[in-house]
Write an enzyme that holds these catalytic residues in place. Structure first.
Site, short mmCIF file in Angstrom:
data_model
loop_
_atom_site.label_atom_id
_atom_site.label_comp_id
_atom_site.label_asym_id
_atom_site.label_seq_id
_atom_site.Cartn_x
_atom_site.Cartn_y
_atom_site.Cartn_z
N SER A 125 -33.36 -148.84 52.65
CA SER A 125 -32.53 -148.25 51.60
C SER A 125 -33.35 -147.30 50.73
CB SER A 125 -31.98 -149.39 50.74
OG SER A 125 -31.41 -148.91 49.57
N TYR A 150 -32.96 -157.66 45.54
CA TYR A 150 -32.42 -157.05 46.75
C TYR A 150 -33.35 -155.93 47.23
CZ TYR A 150 -29.87 -153.74 49.61
OH TYR A 150 -29.55 -152.87 50.61
N LYS A 154 -35.99 -155.32 50.74
CA LYS A 154 -36.11 -154.17 51.66
C LYS A 154 -37.57 -153.72 51.76
CE LYS A 154 -31.86 -153.96 52.84
NZ LYS A 154 -31.46 -154.46 54.15
P1 NAD Z 1 -22.02 -155.60 54.91
O1 NAD Z 1 -22.12 -156.75 53.96
O2 NAD Z 1 -20.70 -154.97 55.09
O3 NAD Z 1 -22.56 -156.03 56.36
C1 NAD Z 1 -23.58 -156.98 56.52
C2 NAD Z 1 -23.08 -158.01 57.52
O4 NAD Z 1 -24.11 -158.97 57.76
C3 NAD Z 1 -21.86 -158.78 57.03
O5 NAD Z 1 -20.83 -158.69 58.00
C4 NAD Z 1 -22.35 -160.21 56.86
O6 NAD Z 1 -21.33 -161.15 57.17
C5 NAD Z 1 -23.53 -160.27 57.82
N1 NAD Z 1 -24.58 -161.21 57.47
C6 NAD Z 1 -25.24 -161.32 56.29
N2 NAD Z 1 -26.16 -162.30 56.37
C7 NAD Z 1 -26.10 -162.83 57.63
C8 NAD Z 1 -26.79 -163.84 58.33
N3 NAD Z 1 -27.73 -164.57 57.73
N4 NAD Z 1 -26.45 -164.10 59.61
C9 NAD Z 1 -25.48 -163.38 60.24
N5 NAD Z 1 -24.80 -162.41 59.63
C10 NAD Z 1 -25.09 -162.12 58.34
O7 NAD Z 1 -23.12 -154.54 54.44
P2 NAD Z 1 -23.33 -153.03 54.90
O8 NAD Z 1 -22.95 -152.16 53.77
O9 NAD Z 1 -22.74 -152.80 56.23
O10 NAD Z 1 -24.91 -152.99 54.98
C11 NAD Z 1 -25.61 -153.19 56.20
C12 NAD Z 1 -27.09 -153.12 55.94
O11 NAD Z 1 -27.41 -151.86 55.35
C13 NAD Z 1 -27.63 -154.18 54.98
O12 NAD Z 1 -28.90 -154.58 55.45
C14 NAD Z 1 -27.74 -153.44 53.68
O13 NAD Z 1 -28.72 -154.00 52.84
C15 NAD Z 1 -28.16 -152.07 54.16
N6 NAD Z 1 -27.83 -150.98 53.23
C16 NAD Z 1 -26.55 -150.84 52.80
C17 NAD Z 1 -26.25 -149.81 51.90
C18 NAD Z 1 -24.85 -149.66 51.37
O14 NAD Z 1 -24.68 -149.01 50.33
N7 NAD Z 1 -23.83 -150.19 52.01
C19 NAD Z 1 -27.25 -148.93 51.49
C20 NAD Z 1 -28.54 -149.10 51.97
C21 NAD Z 1 -28.83 -150.14 52.86
C1 WQD Z 2 -23.24 -144.66 42.38
C2 WQD Z 2 -23.11 -143.94 41.04
C3 WQD Z 2 -23.30 -145.42 39.15
C4 WQD Z 2 -19.66 -147.68 39.84
C5 WQD Z 2 -26.29 -148.97 45.31
C6 WQD Z 2 -27.51 -149.83 45.45
C7 WQD Z 2 -28.48 -149.21 46.41
C8 WQD Z 2 -27.82 -148.88 47.73
C9 WQD Z 2 -26.56 -148.09 47.54
C10 WQD Z 2 -28.12 -150.72 49.23
C11 WQD Z 2 -24.11 -144.45 40.01
C12 WQD Z 2 -21.93 -144.79 39.21
C13 WQD Z 2 -20.69 -146.76 39.96
C14 WQD Z 2 -18.75 -147.56 38.75
C15 WQD Z 2 -19.94 -145.60 38.02
N1 WQD Z 2 -27.41 -150.06 48.42
N2 WQD Z 2 -20.83 -145.75 39.05
N3 WQD Z 2 -18.92 -146.51 37.88
O1 WQD Z 2 -26.11 -147.75 42.39
O2 WQD Z 2 -26.49 -145.57 43.63
O3 WQD Z 2 -26.69 -147.70 44.82
O4 WQD Z 2 -25.70 -148.76 46.59
O5 WQD Z 2 -29.26 -150.58 49.54
O6 WQD Z 2 -29.51 -150.11 46.57
O7 WQD Z 2 -28.10 -149.97 44.17
O8 WQD Z 2 -24.45 -146.93 44.15
O9 WQD Z 2 -22.01 -146.77 44.27
O10 WQD Z 2 -23.03 -148.48 42.72
O11 WQD Z 2 -23.21 -146.07 42.15
O12 WQD Z 2 -20.06 -144.69 37.18
O13 WQD Z 2 -17.83 -148.36 38.57
O14 WQD Z 2 -21.82 -144.23 40.50
O15 WQD Z 2 -23.75 -145.51 37.82
O16 WQD Z 2 -24.51 -143.36 39.24
P1 WQD Z 2 -25.99 -146.97 43.63
P2 WQD Z 2 -23.12 -147.14 43.36
#
Ligand code: NAD
Ligand code: WQD
Length: 340
Positions: A125, A150, A154
């Site tokens: 991330s 969290y 990562k």
């Molecule tokens: P998500 O929660 O939709 O998907 C994650 C899936 O993993 C879920 O279906 C959950 O049931 C499963 N899971 C969690 N722990 C488990 C375990 N111990 N065993 C088996 N299954 C398990 O999340 P996502 O948004 O699809 O994110 C996927 C990956 O990408 C994550 O590692 C997340 O940290 C990373 N990521 C997400 C974002 C984002 O904004 N969505 C940004 C950066 C990184």
């Molecule tokens: C985006 C922008 C908020 C909600 C998060 C995790 C990051 C990564 C991606 C996993 C920001 C603003 C949001 C609201 C708002 N995930 N906002 N009102 O914070 O950039 O990142 O998701 O790895 O680790 O921290 O994403 O969608 O929460 O926010 O004004 O109700 O929208 O302040 O500027 P963020 P977000």
């Protein structure tokens, strides 16, 4: 090749399974459904015409995970999405995050070693950068102290993969996602936030559909052109496609180092107000929102330098902010229709 997709019924995982299948890969999903639904497997089948194999168990369970690898010795690689991802919850329940996110990874690496599986794509991330000193941020930017448990998981996970690859035959591609949003164009899969969404885009679409009263915009006093915070939003389908490129790169032995790291973003920064205005334009809805104080822990601005991913992977994020917002809105409309 047969690919294990952990977290494959989740948001990014499900879109990646679709792209993998459409590129000719066979997929087996493992997900414990802690943040997703088994019905996603049906939706994937509707899109691709192929039902992926699916096993439901907890990857933090070492016995079950090793048993899985014992039974699947023909895997070409693993794409590891499964993790908890709620930043706020990780502040109040840090051990839940350290346990789940790190144990799962360790168990998978042990399983891979046992079964002789060498290729791993890992979901990292942009949170590992914190507030970068230089924008756009490159992969070689310093890793700042993590603000949340969290984010820390990562950073530690990246190190675990790097250190393991030094002694084991593991190739890793670490993908640092910026802000994934939007949904598949079929509106059959998308993000399914449980409870009140923390992220901006599901909050916008849920407000517009009437599930939330109003969106709170966190801060308009940042040092940005309109005062609201800037992020690099990327369409989830563009993101999913990068995973196919990454696993193929290792399967074809094209990786230049045992562990490679890539930023996955568009390289463009958009403010919160830009996102709202794009949504209002493509949906023809007026969004109810108010400006409130900054959210603690938010960085002011971050967007990716994507040149490394563009040049080395030959991958580009093609979809515009309007494409992303329209697909997110169509997904919200489809969810409403399904509930009616
Ligand atoms: P998500 O929660 O939709 O998907 C994650 C899936 O993993 C879920 O279906 C959950 O049931 C499963 N899971 C969690 N722990 C488990 C375990 N111990 N065993 C088996 N299954 C398990 O999340 P996502 O948004 O699809 O994110 C996927 C990956 O990408 C994550 O590692 C997340 O940290 C990373 N990521 C997400 C974002 C984002 O904004 N969505 C940004 C950066 C990184
Ligand atoms: C985006 C922008 C908020 C909600 C998060 C995790 C990051 C990564 C991606 C996993 C920001 C603003 C949001 C609201 C708002 N995930 N906002 N009102 O914070 O950039 O990142 O998701 O790895 O680790 O921290 O994403 O969608 O929460 O926010 O004004 O109700 O929208 O302040 O500027 P963020 P977000």
């Amino acid at each position: 090749m047969k690919i294990l997709v952990t977290g494959g019924t989740g948001y990014i995982g499900s879109h990646t399974v679709v792209e993998l299948q459409q590129s000719g890969h066979e997929v087996v999903i493992v997900d414990n459904l802690s943040n997703s639904y088994a019905s996603v497997v049906d939706q994937i089948e509707k899109i691709t015409g192929i039902r992926p194999a699916f096993e439901s168990f907890d990857l933090a369970d070492p016995k079950k995970t090793l048993d899985f690898f014992d039974r699947h010795r023909d895997l070409g690689g693993v794409i590891h999405f499964a993790a908890y991802k709620a930043v706020g919850e990780s502040m109040t329940e840090p051990l839940k995050y350290y346990h789940n996110n790190l144990s799962s990874l360790i168990n998978i690496l042990k399983g891979m070693q046992k079964a002789g599986v060498t290729n791993l794509v890992f979901s990292s991330s942009c949170t590992v950068y914190g507030q970068p000193d230089v924008l756009p941020v490159t992969e070689s930017a310093p890793i700042k102290e993590a603000w949340s448990p969290y984010g820390h998981t990562k950073q530690i996970s990246e190190k675990i993969i790097e250190n393991t690859s030094r002694v084991n035959e593991i190739n890793g591609i670490l993908l640092r996602y910026f802000n994934p949003i939007g949904a598949h164009e079929s509106a059959l899969i998308g993000e399914l936030p449980i409870g009140i969404p923390n992220n901006l885009v599901p909050f916008i679409t849920q407000t517009a559909i009437g599930l939330r009263d109003k969106l709170r915009v966190f801060g308009d006093d940042y040092d940005t052109p309109d005062g609201t915070a800037i992020r690099d939003y990327i369409h989830v389908v563009d993101l999913a496609k990068a995973h196919v490129v990454a696993i193929d790169r290792m399967l074809k032995g094209k990786n230049k180092k045992q562990v490679e790291i890539f930023n996955l973003g568009t390289g463009k920064g958009f403010s919160v107000l830009d996102v709202i205005h794009s949504f209002e334009k493509v949906s023809a809805q007026k969004l109810n929102y108010e400006i409130v104080a900054r959210r603690p822990g938010d960085v002011e601005k971050v967007w990716a330098d994507t040149r490394f991913a563009n040049e080395v992977l030959g991958w580009n994020a093609g979809k515009s902010l309007d494409d992303m917002m329209l697909s997110a809105w169509n997904w919200e409309l489809a969810l409403k229709k399904a509930k009616a």
